[in-house]
Each structure stands twice: as C-alpha cells, then as structure tokens.
Enzyme design. Structure first.
Site, PDB file in Angstrom:
ATOM      1  N   ALA A  35       0.855  -1.179   0.000  1.00  0.00           N
ATOM      2  CA  ALA A  35       0.000   0.000   0.000  1.00  0.00           C
ATOM      3  C   ALA A  35       0.891   1.229   0.000  1.00  0.00           C
ATOM      4  CB  ALA A  35      -0.918   0.009   1.220  1.00  0.00           C
ATOM      5  N   SER A  36       0.316   2.368  -0.298  1.00  0.00           N
ATOM      6  CA  SER A  36       1.035   3.629  -0.240  1.00  0.00           C
ATOM      7  C   SER A  36       0.271   4.598   0.640  1.00  0.00           C
ATOM      8  CB  SER A  36       1.217   4.217  -1.645  1.00  0.00           C
ATOM      9  OG  SER A  36       2.040   3.391  -2.431  1.00  0.00           O
TER      10      SER A  36
END
Length: 286
Positions: free
Chosen positions: A250-251
C-alpha cells in the site's frame, strides 16, 4: 648473521606489504569518491538551453531550478543518473528481459517471463502514442542521463560496469520503468484472473455474493467484458503466471495543515511503497 638477515628480509617484506595495502586502499578510496555526485562547482554540459542550478539539502535531495521545462528534465536526468544509474539500468534490463547478462542463469526465468508478457514492446507502443510534450520531456530526461554517462567514459564507474558498460538511455527506457512500477502495484492479477474465470460460470448477483464489499450501485466493468473473457484461456494463463508474494502493499498520503508548518502553507506528503525486483519478494519468477 643468517638469523639477522632473515629477520631483515621478513621486516622488509612486512613493510612492503603494508605499503602495498596503503597504496591500494588509498587508490580505491580516491577512485570511489570520484563516483559520488558532484555537490559543488560548475559544469558545462551540451544540450542545456540556459543555466540551470542544482542544490542538495541536508538529506542530499537535489533541488533543481531551470529556465525552461526542457532544462528541468535534462537536469533531473543528470542528477538521477548520478545517484541511481545502476538501479535504472537494472530496471530497464528487467523490463527488456536481459538481467541474465549481468546475473547469469539464475535470472533466466524472469527474463523469459518479461519477454513473454512483452513489457518492453508495450512501452514502445505507449511511447509512440504519447503527446508531443511528454515525448519532449522523456527525450530531455534521456539526454541528461546520457550527459552523465558521457562525462565518465573511462572514469569512476561502478564495479559492475567494467565489462558491459552502461548503454545510452532512451526515452522508452523511462516508459518501461514506469510499467514495471505499475506491474508491482498490480500484484493481485492472479485474483483478478480467478474473478474473471468465476464470472464465466455464475451470474453477476452470485459473483457479488462470492466477492462482497464493492457497492452494489458502483461502476462495474467486468460484466461488460464477459464476452471477451469467455474466449480467453484463463485457466492456462493463471497456471503460467508466477505466484507473487502474499505480503500486502500500500502507499500512504497525508497533508499537514498550514497552521502546523513553518511556512504557513500546507504540505502534501507521499510514501510510495514500491520495491526493487528481487527473487525473495516473489516478484521475480524462478
């Protein structure tokens, strides 16, 4: 006398070895520091339209001020090559399916995989379709990378460049790196294939029961593509694709309100959770 002569020989040999190690160590140190990014002085580089400045902050992050868009991308290519030329070269080799040229037979599997899915061919097609302004930016960036490579034709290159040497950077190389990043961020493709296989056998309502969570009135494109999926050998495709790591990716993005910054202006932060191609992550097929 014989004992004293042997001791002198031993002492002289020991001193000689120490001097040899000092000379080799000093030469290696001087060679290595010349490969570090230049943080001062002025360079005359062909290809710039006007003067551009690059300053590095306390974290060694470069800040570029240029007269126009071309020079900004040119300077960006130059400083990025200063910092990450080998990483850039490794990524484009991965996209081309040419990592075995550096790593040997251990990466033949990933080379075959990349050549099979045709990531580099797709990058060439995308480059031909981009807008003229994007093409100009990619060309200016490549010119900056090549300006750095040209300045060190026989100078302090990394050890792994002694034999093959870094090839000139091309605009399509930047596009293929972007495609590799997109590939890493789409590690759920096996699940998507299974989802498409299921769509061939059940109704949309049944599919929603099996894969809940998406809003019932949300935009759905899979159903419109069912006729295409029905013609694809999805089972064979799923069997051929490598199994990637199950580690979630994820970011993060967040904003600091201007009331809490020294400038009084909001600050947008981004933490992209990207990775390099490596076998232990499951990204490279064996």
């Amino acid at each position: 006398m014989t004992l004293n002569r042997a001791a002198r020989w031993l002492l002289n040999g020991l001193i000689g070895l120490i001097v040899l190690f000092v000379v080799i160590g000093s030469s290696l140190y001087l060679w290595l520091i010349t490969s570090k990014p230049q943080t001062g002085g002025t360079l005359a580089l062909p290809g710039l339209h006007a003067k551009a400045s690059v300053t590095r902050d306390v974290f060694h992050v470069p800040h570029i001020v240029a007269a126009d868009r071309h020079d900004a991308f040119f300077a960006l290519g130059y400083v990025q090559a200063e910092d990450r030329l080998f990483q850039m070269d490794l990524l484009r080799r991965y996209g081309e399916g040419r990592t075995a040229e550096l790593a040997g037979r251990s990466t033949l599997g990933s080379d075959r995989f990349m050549r099979t899915i045709g990531l580099y061919r797709s990058a060439e097609e995308e480059l031909a379709a981009v807008s003229p302004s994007t093409r100009e930016a990619l060309a200016a960036f490549a010119a900056g990378v090549n300006a750095y490579i040209a300045r060190r034709p026989g100078g302090a290159q990394p050890f792994y460049y002694f034999v093959p040497g870094p090839a000139p950077w091309r605009p399509v190389d930047t596009v293929v790196v972007e495609k590799i990043m997109a590939f890493y961020l789409a590690q759920n493709y096996r699940r998507e294939i299974e989802h498409a296989r299921m769509a061939k056998r059940v109704t949309p309502d049944q599919l929603h029961d099996l894969y809940p969570g998406y809003p019932k009135n949300g935009l759905v494109t899979l159903a419109a593509l069912q006729q295409i999926y029905r013609r694809l050998p999805l089972g064979r495709l799923a069997a051929l694709l490598p199994r990637l790591s199950a580690q979630p990716n994820a970011s993060n993005n967040w904003v600091v309100d201007g009331r809490h910054s020294t400038t009084g202006k909001p600050i947008l932060e981004n933490d992209p959770h990207l990775t390099l191609p490596r076998r232990r992550s499951g990204i490279l097929p064996s």
